[in-house]
Write an enzyme that holds these catalytic residues in place. Sequence first.
Site, PDB file in Angstrom:
ATOM      1  N   HIS A  93       0.865  -1.185   0.000  1.00  9.46           N
ATOM      2  CA  HIS A  93       0.000   0.000   0.000  1.00  9.46           C
ATOM      3  C   HIS A  93       0.899   1.230   0.000  1.00  9.46           C
ATOM      4  CE1 HIS A  93      -2.744   3.132   0.949  1.00  9.46           C
ATOM      5  NE2 HIS A  93      -2.435   3.195   2.231  1.00  9.46           N
ATOM      6  N   HIS A  95       1.392   5.655  -1.212  1.00  8.54           N
ATOM      7  CA  HIS A  95       0.754   6.940  -1.481  1.00  8.54           C
ATOM      8  C   HIS A  95       1.422   7.539  -2.721  1.00  8.54           C
ATOM      9  CE1 HIS A  95      -0.491   7.502   3.046  1.00  8.54           C
ATOM     10  NE2 HIS A  95      -0.945   6.384   2.519  1.00  8.54           N
ATOM     11  N   TYR A 120       1.507  -4.827 -20.103  1.00  3.14           N
ATOM     12  CA  TYR A 120       2.063  -5.144 -18.789  1.00  3.14           C
ATOM     13  C   TYR A 120       1.178  -4.661 -17.642  1.00  3.14           C
ATOM     14  CZ  TYR A 120       6.239  -7.335 -20.499  1.00  3.14           C
ATOM     15  OH  TYR A 120       7.091  -8.233 -21.085  1.00  3.14           O
TER      16      TYR A 120
END
Length: 230
Positions: A93, A95, A120
């Site tokens: 995860h 930002h 891709y």
Amino acid sequence: MSETRLREEICRFGRSLFERGLTPGSSGNISARTEDGGWLVTPTNASLGFLDPARISKLDATGRLLSGDKPTKEIPLHTAVYDTRGAAKAIVHLHSTHAVALTMLPEIDPRAALPPLTPYYLMKAGQTALLPYYRPGDPAVADAIRGLAGRYASVLLANHGPVVAGESLEAAVFATEELEETARLYLLLRNLNPRYLSPAQVQDLVAHFGLELPAGNHAHDHADGHGHGG
């Protein structure tokens, strides 16, 4: 992979992501399943660029902290992904700038956040869902993840960032990078009427690589050979 090696790999990939500006400050988190059914996860308020293998949080299969520092506040999010995607062995995860920017655009389809720009993207990230905004650490995000029923390996949290699962830590990292680069391409080409992969080209990738596009034909809706003029 041994737990010691897995800890080292989390630190190595975390530093790589941080040094390339893909998740600033103390943002972002990484988790990976261990052979005993538990998982390792990066601590809360820890920079991915400066992780200590010995301080990475170790949780049992129920999410109880066994050792290491206090884990990231995003434990509900990671738990929901593992609960609904049985093949997932790691979650990243971030930002990352372009993926976050993508979530703020009005034309984004929550069932297929990106069109089929490159092979891709489909091969690594599959298709990407967009979820509404939730406060970081809000347990409600887990319900939203569970609502996807494990159909997506890559998810964008509005105004927040990507969450990507993989069958290995390396696969999750590579898929996250591919998602970020595809979001960047989309922003560069927005309103320029680019050529997307055609439905036939998408179907060829699906057949050749055994891809699963979770939202049925929504990727094909985009794949008309042209942009949508966003």
